[in-house]
Design an enzyme around this catalytic site. Structure first.
Site, PDB file in Angstrom:
ATOM      1  N   ASP A  96       0.847  -1.191   0.000  1.00 39.61           N
ATOM      2  CA  ASP A  96       0.000   0.000   0.000  1.00 39.61           C
ATOM      3  C   ASP A  96       0.887   1.248   0.000  1.00 39.61           C
ATOM      4  OD1 ASP A  96      -2.157   1.747   0.505  1.00 39.61           O
ATOM      5  OD2 ASP A  96      -3.163   0.241   1.749  1.00 39.61           O
ATOM      6  N   ASP A 196      -2.903   4.759  -2.292  1.00 37.15           N
ATOM      7  CA  ASP A 196      -3.832   5.405  -1.366  1.00 37.15           C
ATOM      8  C   ASP A 196      -4.270   6.783  -1.895  1.00 37.15           C
ATOM      9  OD1 ASP A 196      -4.979   5.394   1.382  1.00 37.15           O
ATOM     10  OD2 ASP A 196      -3.687   7.144   1.658  1.00 37.15           O
ATOM     11  N   GLU A 246      -6.921   4.095  -5.265  1.00 33.59           N
ATOM     12  CA  GLU A 246      -8.094   4.476  -4.476  1.00 33.59           C
ATOM     13  C   GLU A 246      -8.492   5.877  -4.902  1.00 33.59           C
ATOM     14  OE1 GLU A 246      -9.599   5.087   0.121  1.00 33.59           O
ATOM     15  OE2 GLU A 246      -7.626   5.749  -0.489  1.00 33.59           O
ATOM     16  N   HIS A 320     -10.942  -1.623   4.930  1.00 38.46           N
ATOM     17  CA  HIS A 320     -10.658  -1.196   6.304  1.00 38.46           C
ATOM     18  C   HIS A 320     -11.274   0.152   6.652  1.00 38.46           C
ATOM     19  CE1 HIS A 320      -7.901   0.773   3.669  1.00 38.46           C
ATOM     20  NE2 HIS A 320      -7.591   1.631   4.624  1.00 38.46           N
ATOM     21  N   ASP A 321     -11.912   0.805   5.674  1.00 36.17           N
ATOM     22  CA  ASP A 321     -12.555   2.104   5.925  1.00 36.17           C
ATOM     23  C   ASP A 321     -14.077   2.013   5.925  1.00 36.17           C
ATOM     24  OD1 ASP A 321     -10.072   3.458   5.889  1.00 36.17           O
ATOM     25  OD2 ASP A 321     -10.167   3.711   3.706  1.00 36.17           O
TER      26      ASP A 321
END
Ligand code: GLC
Ligand code: CA
Length: 547
Positions: A96, A196, A246, A320-321
């Protein structure tokens, strides 16, 4: 460039996956220990959330050193070992890359703070008066997006926490530094990257107040974003690796640009529009029932738009968000199994590369925390206070966090139904959900009808029947948004996919071609593909015909 259509990616939130040394925090060795479980699912890649040196103000998305491992997660040797052992099992590791910002603990920022103008130009510093931030932009975690540094007499931009300073991509030195990070990890043998919030890296030439919003329109899919992404991918030679961006509050046109192979940018993109259908007035912190009409329209528009222009989606519900999808769009009570399987069918039959987030394959529910002390996430804590300041009661604020907190996704992976769900022998850094101890790997391995067993079938089918990975998608006319219906087709096969998004019984018209067709997969026994077919609550069914 896109060899990833028949692949499935599994996301590992290392901190909550498996703790190998009993300190309560998941670690890299823990992932290595569970490689048999992971390869048993049939997935192809493991995306690890950031494991780099970090003060962990934002769960590792505040990186202080991109090329060293955070001790709480282990060592570089541990990661080398994981890369090697995963490779032996045909699992590629994806890392990531958090390139929009660094932690303020990063050496570059520390040099900037010490007054070095060369490093100040790595970030976005603006001269100014201590009482007036340069613009009225709002941080994604609440509050103004600028922080004042008295001894420099300057403000710096942070679109996230104030310990996450935005990098200045205009500076060619910054771009070169970040390319070196990619080169370093590529050489280590990682197989891909997740980038990200990467569509926020290109900032506008002038910084001005946003009279119509929070500033996002100035930097989202910013002026040089396509140029920067192309340069990063081209110069590091990663165009044939799996790369996913993302994309925050993005547009369809930009996502076509990011993922169309002709542009040599990324292999696929995440967008989040379909995960805002339960935001009232577009505000995450105001609850509403999911708008199923909007969900239908968004899926259709994005699927067709990407297809027509040779773009490629990463398809997903969970990360995870995001709160757990079974609690959010399904039912973590009465129809737990049925709704979890229906939601899996919905995503895995779409055109795109599916992502499974740890525990999703178990049907793990939201945390169901009922006190603020159980929460760990910076965003949740900030918004709890903001909601109280707005006049909400504690009870109301907790109810909102219960639905929206990112910690819903960050509770320990449930390996068994023992203490701490088998995640740690110590005290876990965040507790296990209050409900659904039966959502664990042991129980589900024993049950041929489990949610995990169903995910395995979906993942395997993608490799067996090429129409799932490569077929075209179309959407029949339908005015019933309670159902999500679509068709996939290639030269050899065609599929008709029907998902009942509700807990009601529904009826559906099956097109002539598919009447009495084979049921490829479904979440109930004995579906009857009649012209006028009956669907049970949350029923999903995939009908198959030879073309
Ligand atoms: C992304 C990450 C999220 C993080 C944010 C800032 O949205 O997924 O966890 O807080 O970027 O890096
Ligand atoms: Ca540990």
């Amino acid at each position: 460039m896109n060899d990833f259509k028949d692949k499935t990616v599994y996301q590992v939130y290392v901190k909550s996956f498996c703790d190998s040394n009993g300190d309560g925090i998941g670690d890299i060795k823990g992932v290595t220990e569970k490689l048999d479980y992971l390869s048993g699912l049939g997935v192809d890649f493991l995306w690890l959330n950031p494991v780099f040196i970090s003060p962990q103000n934002d769960g590792g998305y505040d990186v202080a050193d991109y090329v060293n491992i955070e001790p709480m997660f282990g060592t570089m040797d541990d990661l080398d070992e994981l890369i090697e052992k995963a490779d032996e099992k045909g699992l590629g590791i994806m890392l990531d890359m958090v390139f929009n910002h660094t932690s303020t603990q990063h050496e570059w920022f520390q040099k900037a703070l010490a007054g070095d103008p060369e490093y100040q130009d790595y970030y976005i510093f603006k001269d100014g008066d201590p009482d007036t931030p340069p613009t009225n932009w709002v941080s994604k975690f609440g509050g103004n997006a600028w922080e004042y540094v008295p001894k420099l007499g300057k403000w710096y931009l942070h679109l996230f926490d104030k310990t996450q300073a935005d990098l200045n991509w205009e500076n060619p030195k910054v771009r070169e530094e970040l390319k070196n990070v990619i080169r370093f990890w590529k050489k280590k043998g990682v197989k891909g990257f997740r980038f990200d919030v990467v569509n926020l890296i290109s900032k506008p030439e002038v910084y001005e107040n946003d009279d119509r919003g929070d500033g996002r329109r100035f930097y989202t899919d910013g002026p040089k974003i396509h140029e920067y992404l192309h340069e990063l991918v081209h110069d590091t030679g990663i165009k044939d690796m799996i790369t996913v961006g993302e994309m925050s509050s993005t547009t369809l046109d930009n996502c076509i640009g990011y993922s169309n192979p002709d542009n040599e940018e990324l292999s696929m993109v995440f967008n989040f529009h379909h995960l805002k259908v339960d935001y009232k007035n577009g505000d995450k912190w105001q609850l509403q029932e999911p708008d199923l009409k909007q969900l239908n329209d968004l899926i259709r528009t994005w699927q067709l738009g990407m297809q027509e222009n040779n773009g490629w989606n990463a398809v997903f519900w969970c990360n995870h968000d995001q709160p757990r999808v079974v609690s959010r769009l399904g039912d973590d009570g009465k129809y737990w199994k049925e709704s979890a399987k229906m939601l899996a069918t919905f995503v895995h039959m779409l055109r795109g590369t599916p992502y499974v987030y740890q525990g999703e394959e178990l049907g793990m529910p939201n945390a169901h925390f009922d006190d603020i002390d159980s929460y760990r996430d910076v965003e949740s804590k900030n918004y709890y206070q903001i909601l109280l300041d707005e006049g909400k009661t504690k009870q109301e604020a907790l109810e909102i966090l219960g639905e929206r907190s990112r910690d819903n996704a960050r509770t320990p992976m449930q390996w068994d139904d023992g203490a701490n769900a088998g995640f740690t022998t110590g005290e876990p850094w965040i507790s296990v959900p209050k409900i659904k101890p039966e959502a664990n790997t042991i129980a589900e391995a024993e049950d041929p009808d489990s949610i995990t067993a169903y995910y395995k079938k979906l993942i395997a089918l993608r490799k067996e029947l090429p129409v799932i990975a490569g077929g075209t998608i179309s959407f029949p006319e339908s005015d019933d948004s309670d159902l999500m219906i679509y068709e996939r087709s290639d030269d050899n096969d065609k599929l008709y996919i029907v998902n009942n998004l509700t807990d009601k019984e529904k009826s559906v018209k099956i097109p002539e071609d598919f009447v009495n067709a084979e049921v490829l997969i479904g979440n109930y026994e004995d579906f009857k593909p009649e012209a006028e077919a009956a669907l049970r609550p949350y029923e999903a069914v995939v009908l198959h015909k030879k073309n």
